[in-house]
Scaffold this motif. Structure first.
Motif, PDB file in Angstrom:
ATOM      1  N   LEU A 153       8.914  -2.357  10.078  1.00 43.79           N
ATOM      2  CA  LEU A 153       7.872  -3.299  10.525  1.00 43.79           C
ATOM      3  C   LEU A 153       6.617  -3.010   9.708  1.00 43.79           C
ATOM      4  N   THR A 154       5.990  -4.076   9.210  1.00 51.04           N
ATOM      5  CA  THR A 154       4.768  -3.849   8.438  1.00 51.04           C
ATOM      6  C   THR A 154       3.728  -4.920   8.722  1.00 51.04           C
ATOM      7  N   GLY A 155       2.484  -4.492   8.766  1.00 48.77           N
ATOM      8  CA  GLY A 155       1.374  -5.422   8.950  1.00 48.77           C
ATOM      9  C   GLY A 155       0.646  -5.596   7.629  1.00 48.77           C
ATOM     10  N   ILE A 156       0.359  -6.845   7.262  1.00 48.86           N
ATOM     11  CA  ILE A 156      -0.163  -7.101   5.911  1.00 48.86           C
ATOM     12  C   ILE A 156      -1.570  -7.667   5.911  1.00 48.86           C
ATOM     13  N   GLY A 157      -2.274  -7.642   7.037  1.00 41.73           N
ATOM     14  CA  GLY A 157      -3.571  -8.297   7.051  1.00 41.73           C
ATOM     15  C   GLY A 157      -3.422  -9.780   7.313  1.00 41.73           C
ATOM     16  N   PRO A 158      -4.501 -10.549   7.142  1.00 36.51           N
ATOM     17  CA  PRO A 158      -4.485 -11.949   7.578  1.00 36.51           C
ATOM     18  C   PRO A 158      -3.867 -12.940   6.591  1.00 36.51           C
ATOM     19  N   TYR A 159      -3.722 -12.551   5.322  1.00 40.91           N
ATOM     20  CA  TYR A 159      -3.119 -13.444   4.328  1.00 40.91           C
ATOM     21  C   TYR A 159      -2.131 -12.652   3.496  1.00 40.91           C
ATOM     22  N   SER A 160      -1.061 -13.282   3.121  1.00 36.61           N
ATOM     23  CA  SER A 160      -0.231 -12.753   2.054  1.00 36.61           C
ATOM     24  C   SER A 160      -1.027 -12.905   0.759  1.00 36.61           C
ATOM     25  N   VAL A 161      -0.980 -11.887  -0.096  1.00 35.47           N
ATOM     26  CA  VAL A 161      -1.824 -11.881  -1.295  1.00 35.47           C
ATOM     27  C   VAL A 161      -1.133 -12.628  -2.437  1.00 35.47           C
ATOM     28  N   TYR A 162      -1.902 -13.473  -3.098  1.00 34.55           N
ATOM     29  CA  TYR A 162      -1.427 -14.324  -4.178  1.00 34.55           C
ATOM     30  C   TYR A 162      -1.361 -13.536  -5.479  1.00 34.55           C
ATOM     31  N   PRO A 163      -0.443 -13.824  -6.408  1.00 37.64           N
ATOM     32  CA  PRO A 163       0.736 -14.683  -6.241  1.00 37.64           C
ATOM     33  C   PRO A 163       2.008 -13.879  -5.968  1.00 37.64           C
ATOM     34  N   ARG A 164       1.892 -12.556  -5.859  1.00 38.70           N
ATOM     35  CA  ARG A 164       3.106 -11.728  -5.739  1.00 38.70           C
ATOM     36  C   ARG A 164       3.605 -11.647  -4.312  1.00 38.70           C
ATOM     37  N   THR A 165       2.763 -11.942  -3.406  1.00 36.59           N
ATOM     38  CA  THR A 165       2.997 -11.953  -1.962  1.00 36.59           C
ATOM     39  C   THR A 165       3.107 -10.559  -1.353  1.00 36.59           C
ATOM     40  N   SER A 166       2.655 -10.476  -0.125  1.00 37.70           N
ATOM     41  CA  SER A 166       2.653  -9.195   0.589  1.00 37.70           C
ATOM     42  C   SER A 166       3.984  -8.912   1.278  1.00 37.70           C
ATOM     43  N   ALA A 167       4.953  -9.809   1.092  1.00 39.38           N
ATOM     44  CA  ALA A 167       6.268  -9.561   1.695  1.00 39.38           C
ATOM     45  C   ALA A 167       7.121  -8.672   0.803  1.00 39.38           C
ATOM     46  N   VAL A 168       6.702  -8.511  -0.450  1.00 45.78           N
ATOM     47  CA  VAL A 168       7.552  -7.797  -1.403  1.00 45.78           C
ATOM     48  C   VAL A 168       7.709  -6.324  -1.038  1.00 45.78           C
ATOM     49  N   GLU A 169       6.665  -5.732  -0.479  1.00 46.03           N
ATOM     50  CA  GLU A 169       6.779  -4.305  -0.129  1.00 46.03           C
ATOM     51  C   GLU A 169       7.885  -4.082   0.911  1.00 46.03           C
ATOM     52  N   GLY A 170       7.863  -4.873   1.982  1.00 41.92           N
ATOM     53  CA  GLY A 170       8.913  -4.754   3.000  1.00 41.92           C
ATOM     54  C   GLY A 170      10.278  -5.097   2.418  1.00 41.92           C
ATOM     55  N   ASN A 171      10.300  -6.108   1.551  1.00 38.64           N
ATOM     56  CA  ASN A 171      11.546  -6.506   0.905  1.00 38.64           C
ATOM     57  C   ASN A 171      12.112  -5.357   0.069  1.00 38.64           C
ATOM     58  N   GLN A 172      11.230  -4.606  -0.575  1.00 37.04           N
ATOM     59  CA  GLN A 172      11.688  -3.455  -1.363  1.00 37.04           C
ATOM     60  C   GLN A 172      12.256  -2.364  -0.466  1.00 37.04           C
ATOM     61  N   VAL A 173      11.688  -2.205   0.716  1.00 36.32           N
ATOM     62  CA  VAL A 173      12.250  -1.221   1.645  1.00 36.32           C
ATOM     63  C   VAL A 173      13.711  -1.584   1.927  1.00 36.32           C
ATOM     64  N   VAL A 174      13.957  -2.873   2.131  1.00 36.77           N
ATOM     65  CA  VAL A 174      15.337  -3.323   2.377  1.00 36.77           C
ATOM     66  C   VAL A 174      16.217  -3.053   1.158  1.00 36.77           C
ATOM     67  N   ASN A 175      15.655  -3.282  -0.040  1.00 38.15           N
ATOM     68  CA  ASN A 175      16.443  -3.098  -1.265  1.00 38.15           C
ATOM     69  C   ASN A 175      16.747  -1.635  -1.570  1.00 38.15           C
ATOM     70  N   LEU A 176      15.868  -0.745  -1.145  1.00 35.55           N
ATOM     71  CA  LEU A 176      15.918   0.615  -1.688  1.00 35.55           C
ATOM     72  C   LEU A 176      16.397   1.690  -0.724  1.00 35.55           C
ATOM     73  N   CYS A 177      16.404   1.433   0.567  1.00 33.13           N
ATOM     74  CA  CYS A 177      16.827   2.482   1.495  1.00 33.13           C
ATOM     75  C   CYS A 177      18.270   2.903   1.187  1.00 33.13           C
ATOM     76  N   GLY A 178      18.499   4.181   1.260  1.00 33.99           N
ATOM     77  CA  GLY A 178      19.840   4.698   0.984  1.00 33.99           C
ATOM     78  C   GLY A 178      20.222   4.646  -0.487  1.00 33.99           C
ATOM     79  N   GLY A 179      19.301   4.194  -1.339  1.00 34.50           N
ATOM     80  CA  GLY A 179      19.579   3.849  -2.737  1.00 34.50           C
ATOM     81  C   GLY A 179      20.334   4.857  -3.578  1.00 34.50           C
ATOM     82  N   PRO A 180      20.045   6.161  -3.473  1.00 32.20           N
ATOM     83  CA  PRO A 180      20.745   7.106  -4.355  1.00 32.20           C
ATOM     84  C   PRO A 180      22.181   7.392  -3.922  1.00 32.20           C
ATOM     85  N   TYR A 181      22.571   6.922  -2.747  1.00 34.98           N
ATOM     86  CA  TYR A 181      23.821   7.415  -2.163  1.00 34.98           C
ATOM     87  C   TYR A 181      24.912   6.365  -2.150  1.00 34.98           C
TER      88      TYR A 181
END
Ligand code: FES
Ligand code: FES
Lengths: 163, 799
Positions: B330-358
């Motif tokens: 769960l992540t809080g990003i403030g009142p706006y997603s930041v342009y243009p890369r968006t503030s959802a990418v950090e959480g999305n990376q958590v999904v992509n990377l957990c367990g990654g080396p194994y």
């Protein structure tokens, strides 16, 4: 809201006279009045050390000294220290060790590091770390800076020995 | 030259060849100006008729703007103009930061200055332009702005609860984005597992603290309708596009120049409303406007990052094999997603990377991204990596403890085998070639584990508690269009380089990637010198000017060496071929029988010198009449590069931290730190090592010191460098860096990124080391930063 005061001081060996706003800080005086942009501001409240310059022989925070208080003072900046060649060996060590990345902290770091070269020529790595710990570097991880200063301390000691 | 060029034929890993610069610790050519204080940062630029901006910033986390009275401000000596949100909206369209490939993502339109409501404390609300920054600040102090304070939604845990304040009512709720990745049967695996361990992790909200604050000068010239922006940015072409689009200008009428940049770490790759306001004001006034954030403004308006709460479970069998990771982020990003890369990418990376080396069969990870009335968060160095690594590696250590296994042993058992590549992770990431086991072996050569363990036992007897912690990690570098392009963001994933030989035989290379202190210009010079065959001192690099360099993405997500470097190599090789063709005509030889070595045309077979490049340059440029008429003689070549096979070039590594916890005070003392990383071909070891160390120190900052603290009303309490702690020299340990090189086959150069590795792994290694130190007390910490207070709470010393 603004009052002005006349000051005459020596900056990098040259006499300068200016009428300055009483709220103007030394680092802003150097940058905006004299075009000496080597000293930087990183925090403007005396914590980061990016603004460090030499005042009457001592390293000071340019963001904490008022320009209006400097009548008769002697100020040296990174530009002056470069031109005089006083810290050439230190600068070369910084380049050789990659002890600067973005370089924003570097002028202040060098003025602080120059101080330890004369004040504490036998300094250990821990003492170097201690000495520069008022100068933030956000890029390097500090280790290369410590290495560079240590190199110069050793080289200068060897030179003294040889002399 | 008709032969196929290979890394071998180029001598990329042969340091003994003449003009061989790849893999050598060549000092940076641009370091000299940095140590002499002769760099040009944005604030060092002065222009005729320049005026300075200062902003009135919201004192409330959430408030309606009732009225703005500018009359007193306009009377302040030196004040030129005052601008409100409505003034700027006339020349600037709002932006909405969503990416199409992040399905269901939503955010609200954002303006340079808000029209009706302030949504975080520190948001710029009114702008004052004056002859000096001091006068502009006087003007700000004279403004009378009336607010009606609104209830604020500060806590991310309650952002989606019924009855919570919906920050943008038109969005319906505070949910920005959610995504679940699921492979296999997680519930089944957990139900049948030998053991399941679990913990709740927190990563503290922190920020970049670039020593040079955000800085911009916008200069709109009415005479020719052009906007020139001097900007401390990582992505000049991206910003050119953004300024043009939002201000309704032709892209070709906008030029972005960034000379020296005083640190970035991802902070300077975003669109900031106050910077857009500066461009708007220049557009309206037709004169240059400068804005340099001060430290107070930086803390409240630079992007923050890493504000996550993660619940994690790991199921293992009796042998210690991983069966399933089950993660809820769960992540809080403030009142706006930041342009243009968006503030959802950090959480999305958590999904992509957990367990990654194994290697493991079952995976479930959900991220939930919500709005809150705090400063916006977005990408910061090693986006999502330190979060995913802390969760993964924290669970791995818990599993080892539950099974009575050694932390190294459990890793060795589960790390993806070095011969398993290419392969796809349960999260769907494609790995071309990683070296976890080789890296672990190398680390164990460097870390005297037995000595440390013996010392640990001895010290405990004396009441001294030391711990050793490990953390494996993967790192995403060389991003392709799959990062942003497919989502509709105009962020270039390709980069170009133009290489030109001048009459004196020197070479100029213009590159789309940028320098912010990493040493980009140094490695480009090495690559070009190597590729053309000239001494590195004969190469000049130009970066950071959208009018002159090939179009590209700039430097972020570790793409400088891997993308920009390959473009440089390809263009250098093309220039060499062209030079040899001309040389062949002059020397009446086949181009392919010649070579260039240290600025000299030589016979390839014998190495015999035939002609210096300066002579070739003299004839081509001044005595072209003596050359065959049909000879093509352009001594300038451009090549662009983009990765094609893999969406990202993953790298990997492993870190170890050795530290001491004072159980009386809760203070952590770092003793030593190690990192082995595999960034593919190392171009300049000196630069890579200090990149890794700098990254480790930023990771240490997040683990131990750095925290943007808000009170329950949404007031930021850490607004100076005295309140917000960053690592200083005295507390930092000696850091040992080792390398394994697995070059990517996507490019000739084979380089992957190295800049985020340190940050990705350090917090996890430190957490595991602290928990190892606290083992005799049965105490554990999972919430970063690991402050003395949190450690004493874990020890039960304080409530
Ligand atoms: S600017 Fe003076 S100490 Fe930071
Ligand atoms: S080199 Fe960037 S802050 Fe020190």
């Amino acid at each position: 809201m603004t009052t002005r005061i006349d000051v005459t001081l020596t900056v990098n060996g040259e006499r300068v006279s200016r009428s300055v706003d009483t709220r103007l800080h030394l680092v802003d005086f150097l940058r905006s009045e004299l075009g000496l942009a080597g000293a930087h501001t990183g925090c403007e409240h005396g914590v980061c050390g990016a603004c460090t310059v030499r005042l009457d022989g001592e390293p000071v925070r340019g963001c904490l000294v008022m320009a209006a208080s400097l009548d008769g003072a002697v100020v040296e900046t990174i530009e002056g220290l470069s031109d005089s060649g006083e810290i050439l060996d230190l600068q070369e060590a910084f380049v050789a060790r990659n002890a600067c990345q973005c370089g924003y902290c570097t002028p202040g770091m060098l003025v602080t590091a120059a101080d330890i070269l004369t004040a504490s020529p036998q300094a250990t790595r821990e003492e170097i770390r201690e000495h520069i710990s008022g100068n933030y570097c956000r890029c390097t991880g500090y280790q290369a800076i410590v290495d560079a200063v240590e190199d110069v301390l050793k080289a200068r000691a060897a030179k003294r020995e040889a002399a | 030259m008709n032969e196929i060029v290979t890394p071998q034929s180029l001598g990329l890993s042969r340091e003994d060849l003449p003009n061989s610069y790849i893999g050598r610790s060549v000092p940076r050519p641009n370091a000299r100006k940095l140590v002499e204080g002769r760099a040009t940062y944005t604030d060092d630029v002065d222009l005729p008729r320049l005026v300075h901006a200062a902003f009135y910033r919201s004192p409330h986390a959430h408030a309606r703007i009732v009225s703005i009275d500018t009359s007193a401000a306009l009377k302040v000596p030196g004040v030129v103009r005052v601008f409100t949100g409505a003034d700027l909206a006339k020349v600037c369209d709002p932006w909405v930061a969503v990416l199409a490939h992040l399905k269901g993502m939503k955010s609200a339109p954002q303006y340079p200055l808000p029209l009706e409501r302030a949504t975080w404390q520190g948001e710029a609300v009114v702008a004052v332009v004056a002859e000096s920054r001091a006068a502009a600040e006087d003007g700000v102090a004279a403004l009378a702005v009336e607010f009606e304070a609104l209830p604020a939604q500060v806590d991310m845990e309650t952002a989606l609860a019924p009855g919570s304040v919906v920050i943008h009512p038109e969005l319906g709720d505070n949910l920005v984005f959610t995504r679940t990745a699921e492979t296999g049967d997680v519930a089944g695996a957990i139900a049948s597992a030998h053991r399941t361990v679990e913990a709740t992790f927190h990563t503290g909200r922190h920020t970049g603290v670039t020593l040079e604050p955000r800085s911009i000068i916008a200069d709109y010239n009415r005479a020719d309708g052009t906007l020139t922006v001097h900007h401390s940015t990582q992505a000049p072409h991206m910003m050119q596009n953004v300024f043009a689009t939002q201000l309704r200008l032709a892209e070709s009428d906008v030029r972005v120049i960034c000379k020296d940049v005083g640190g970035s770490y991802g902070i300077k790759v975003h669109v900031y409303p106050d910077e857009m306001a500066v461009a708007c004001m220049s557009r309206i006034m037709g004169r240059p406007v400068k804005f340099i954030a001060d430290r107070f403004e930086a803390f409240g308006s630079d992007i923050h990052a890493r504000d996550h709460r993660i619940k994690g479970r790991l199921a293992v069998d009796a042998e210690g094999r991983f069966l399933a990771f089950d993660i809820d982020d769960l992540t809080g990003i403030g009142p706006y997603s930041v342009y243009p890369r968006t503030s959802a990418v950090e959480g999305n990376q958590v999904v992509n990377l957990c367990g990654g080396p194994y290697s493991f069969p079952n995976y479930r990870c959900t991220t939930t991204v919500v709005l809150q009335n705090k400063a916006p968060t977005c990408q910061y160095r090693a986006v999502g990596h330190p979060i995913a690594t802390a969760v993964t590696e924290g669970l791995v250590d818990l599993a080892a403890e539950a099974l009575g296994m050694d932390p190294v042993e459990i890793r060795r058992k589960n790390l993806i085998p070095d011969d398993a590549y290419p392969c796809t992770s349960p999260a769907g990431m494609k790995f071309e070639g990683l070296s976890h086991h080789q890296s672990l072996a190398k680390l164990l050569e460097m870390v005297p584990v037995e000595k440390i363990r013996a010392d640990q036992v001895e010290q405990r007897k004396r009441g001294v508690y030391r711990g050793l912690g490990f953390a494996s990690f993967i790192e995403l570098t060389n991003p392709s269009p799959f990062m942003y392009g497919i989502g509709g963001a105009k962020i270039s994933a390709q980069d170009g380089c133009t290489v030109r030989m001048d009459p004196d035989g020197s070479v100029v290379a213009m590159s789309g990637v940028t320098e912010q202190g990493q040493g980009t210009e140094a490695i480009l010079a090495q690559i070009v010198a190597h590729g053309v065959g000239v001494p590195v001192s004969k190469v000049r690099i130009v970066t950071g000017d959208t009018r002159t360099v090939p179009y590209g993405g700039g430097t972020w997500a570790c793409r400088g060496a891997g993308i920009g470097g390959e473009a440089a190599l390809q263009s250098a090789i093309a220039l060499k071929e062209q030079i040899l063709e001309v040389a062949g005509a002059m020397l009446q030889a086949q181009g392919s029988s010649l070579d260039i070595v240290m600025g000299e045309i030589v016979d390839k077979a014998t190495g015999q010198a035939r002609m210096p490049l300066s002579e070739l340059g003299r004839i081509v440029y001044y005595r072209g009449d003596t050359l065959p008429k049909e000879l093509s003689r352009e001594l300038v070549q451009t090549r662009h590069f983009i990765t094609k096979e893999y969406p990202f070039a993953f790298t990997n590594g492993i870190q170890a931290s050795w530290l001491e916890v004072d159980v009386e005070t809760g203070m952590v003392k770092l003793l030593e730190h190690w990192c082995v990383e595999d960034c593919g071909r190392v171009i300049n070891p000196l630069l890579v090592d200090e990149q890794v160390r700098g990254g480790i120190v930023q990771g240490i900052g997040g683990a131990l010191y750095e925290h943007c603290i808000y009170n329950e009303d949404g007031q930021l309490l850490t607004t100076t460098l005295a309140d917000y702690l960053v690592p200083m020299a005295a507390e930092m340990p000696d850091m040992h860096v080792g390398h394994v090189e697995t070059p990517t086959k996507e490019s000739l150069l084979g380089a992957k990124g190295a800049g985020e590795a340190g940050t990705a792994g350090a917090p996890a290694a430190i957490m595991n080391a602290i928990n190892d130190a606290l083992k005799p007390f049965g105490a554990k910490v999972f919430a970063q930063p690991f402050t003395p207070e949190r450690i004493l709470k874990a020890l039960g010393t304080i409530a």
